[in-house]
Write an enzyme that holds these catalytic residues in place. Sequence first.
Site, PDB file in Angstrom:
ATOM      1  N   HIS A  41      -2.118   2.641  -6.042  1.00  8.34           N
ATOM      2  CA  HIS A  41      -2.750   1.342  -5.807  1.00  8.34           C
ATOM      3  C   HIS A  41      -2.798   0.496  -7.078  1.00  8.34           C
ATOM      4  O   HIS A  41      -2.985  -0.721  -6.998  1.00  8.34           O
ATOM      5  CB  HIS A  41      -4.161   1.543  -5.256  1.00  8.34           C
ATOM      6  CG  HIS A  41      -4.458   0.679  -4.064  1.00  8.34           C
ATOM      7  ND1 HIS A  41      -3.733   0.746  -2.891  1.00  8.34           N
ATOM      8  CD2 HIS A  41      -5.395  -0.284  -3.860  1.00  8.34           C
ATOM      9  CE1 HIS A  41      -4.219  -0.125  -2.024  1.00  8.34           C
ATOM     10  NE2 HIS A  41      -5.212  -0.768  -2.583  1.00  8.34           N
ATOM     11  N   ARG A  92      -0.264  -2.101  -6.888  1.00  6.19           N
ATOM     12  CA  ARG A  92      -0.671  -3.182  -5.978  1.00  6.19           C
ATOM     13  C   ARG A  92      -1.640  -4.125  -6.683  1.00  6.19           C
ATOM     14  O   ARG A  92      -1.521  -5.350  -6.592  1.00  6.19           O
ATOM     15  CB  ARG A  92      -1.310  -2.569  -4.735  1.00  6.19           C
ATOM     16  CG  ARG A  92      -1.796  -3.569  -3.677  1.00  6.19           C
ATOM     17  CD  ARG A  92      -2.152  -2.788  -2.415  1.00  6.19           C
ATOM     18  NE  ARG A  92      -2.967  -3.530  -1.480  1.00  6.19           N
ATOM     19  CZ  ARG A  92      -2.487  -4.344  -0.541  1.00  6.19           C
ATOM     20  NH1 ARG A  92      -1.175  -4.542  -0.453  1.00  6.19           N
ATOM     21  NH2 ARG A  92      -3.293  -4.954   0.303  1.00  6.19           N
ATOM     22  N   ARG A 104       0.860  -1.174   0.000  1.00  6.91           N
ATOM     23  CA  ARG A 104       0.000   0.000   0.000  1.00  6.91           C
ATOM     24  C   ARG A 104       0.902   1.233   0.000  1.00  6.91           C
ATOM     25  O   ARG A 104       2.056   1.174   0.433  1.00  6.91           O
ATOM     26  CB  ARG A 104      -0.899   0.022   1.238  1.00  6.91           C
ATOM     27  CG  ARG A 104      -1.786  -1.205   1.397  1.00  6.91           C
ATOM     28  CD  ARG A 104      -2.544  -1.149   2.715  1.00  6.91           C
ATOM     29  NE  ARG A 104      -3.449  -2.285   2.869  1.00  6.91           N
ATOM     30  CZ  ARG A 104      -3.131  -3.430   3.469  1.00  6.91           C
ATOM     31  NH1 ARG A 104      -1.898  -3.588   3.971  1.00  6.91           N
ATOM     32  NH2 ARG A 104      -4.014  -4.405   3.586  1.00  6.91           N
ATOM     33  N   HIS A 125      -4.077  -9.019   3.336  1.00  2.70           N
ATOM     34  CA  HIS A 125      -5.531  -8.988   3.463  1.00  2.70           C
ATOM     35  C   HIS A 125      -5.967  -9.848   4.645  1.00  2.70           C
ATOM     36  O   HIS A 125      -5.485 -10.968   4.819  1.00  2.70           O
ATOM     37  CB  HIS A 125      -6.199  -9.524   2.190  1.00  2.70           C
ATOM     38  CG  HIS A 125      -6.186  -8.562   1.056  1.00  2.70           C
ATOM     39  ND1 HIS A 125      -6.355  -8.943  -0.260  1.00  2.70           N
ATOM     40  CD2 HIS A 125      -6.024  -7.210   1.021  1.00  2.70           C
ATOM     41  CE1 HIS A 125      -6.295  -7.880  -1.041  1.00  2.70           C
ATOM     42  NE2 HIS A 125      -6.101  -6.823  -0.291  1.00  2.70           N
ATOM     43  N   LYS A 151      -2.172  -2.564   7.883  1.00  6.05           N
ATOM     44  CA  LYS A 151      -3.290  -2.039   8.656  1.00  6.05           C
ATOM     45  C   LYS A 151      -3.313  -2.674  10.043  1.00  6.05           C
ATOM     46  O   LYS A 151      -2.995  -3.847  10.203  1.00  6.05           O
ATOM     47  CB  LYS A 151      -4.606  -2.320   7.927  1.00  6.05           C
ATOM     48  CG  LYS A 151      -4.763  -1.553   6.614  1.00  6.05           C
ATOM     49  CD  LYS A 151      -6.115  -1.816   5.985  1.00  6.05           C
ATOM     50  CE  LYS A 151      -6.303  -0.994   4.714  1.00  6.05           C
ATOM     51  NZ  LYS A 151      -7.624  -1.244   4.079  1.00  6.05           N
ATOM     52  N   TYR A 178      -8.963 -10.520  -7.570  1.00  7.98           N
ATOM     53  CA  TYR A 178      -7.849 -10.624  -8.509  1.00  7.98           C
ATOM     54  C   TYR A 178      -7.849 -11.936  -9.278  1.00  7.98           C
ATOM     55  O   TYR A 178      -7.002 -12.145 -10.146  1.00  7.98           O
ATOM     56  CB  TYR A 178      -6.523 -10.467  -7.767  1.00  7.98           C
ATOM     57  CG  TYR A 178      -6.389  -9.141  -7.081  1.00  7.98           C
ATOM     58  CD1 TYR A 178      -6.271  -7.966  -7.812  1.00  7.98           C
ATOM     59  CD2 TYR A 178      -6.400  -9.048  -5.691  1.00  7.98           C
ATOM     60  CE1 TYR A 178      -6.165  -6.742  -7.188  1.00  7.98           C
ATOM     61  CE2 TYR A 178      -6.288  -7.822  -5.045  1.00  7.98           C
ATOM     62  CZ  TYR A 178      -6.177  -6.683  -5.805  1.00  7.98           C
ATOM     63  OH  TYR A 178      -6.070  -5.470  -5.176  1.00  7.98           O
TER      64      TYR A 178
END
Length: 308
Positions: A253, A256, A153, A279, A177, A288
């Site tokens: 992004h 990514r 990110r 994730h 995150k 994806y």
Amino acid sequence: MTNGFTRLTEQFLIHIGVERGLATATVTAYESDIAKYIDWLETRGIHEPDAITKQDVEDYIAALDQAGESARSKARRLASIHEFHRFALGQHAVTADVSAAVKAPKGASTLPDVLTVDEVTRLLDAAAVGGSTDPVVLRDKALLEFMYATGCRVSEATGANLDDIDLDEHIARLMGKGSKQRLVPLGSYACRAITAYLNAGRGELEQRSSAKIPERRALFLNKRGKRISRQSVWEIVKATGERAGITKPLHPHTLRHSFATHLIQGGADVRTVQELLGHASVTTTQIYTHVSPETLIETYLTSHPRAR
């Protein structure tokens, strides 16, 4: 915003920002979503959390639909509302989570913008245009190679420190995150670009700093010797894309998205890609796994008994 909502909102933002450790940009997005939700509630004469009903939540989502909000935007706002109501229940500010039964509106799944392998190559080649001894050029090349190599990110790229990189082992440590760390491989192209930047670029950028204490930790520095910002990364990606002649919408992004898509197309397992991307849920990664139109046609022609 009335007192009944003000205190609860402040507590909620502290909870997600400090206790859960969400990124500043994520907290800001939550704050915006909840503020708009509360503003709308107050236009209906609702000034206390325990006065909200399930119908109010449903009507708000319907109002967003009438305003032309996309399905993705409505789903994101409802997710923020769900978090807010769950927190309110946990704080005993309400007796029930009236949002729990409200489902996200259905809409067409929008695939993220993805570059082809050739377009990524053009982008990364364009980053090196301008002279191999220019510290800014060396930084831009290293930054973009790093982002595509790791699928990070933009906040993970700007937050990367020198001690997060092990060039001998070809490994990078990313802070994702919720302050969750993960280790990802660094390919040879990225390692060479970062090595060139560290040897002949970063030191000169650090010396440009007017600060009494130089920036010793950050991997990527701006032209003034400070840690590079998210906005600077956006500008670098956009400018490099223009030089490369890429006409698709391009933002940090995108690298990514391209990283994940190219891994899946190359045969990588979706669970592995999930871990590399950081994730929490494999469901997020499954976007994806879409099949390109070219692959669909090729598979049809080679597999269907009456295709030819």
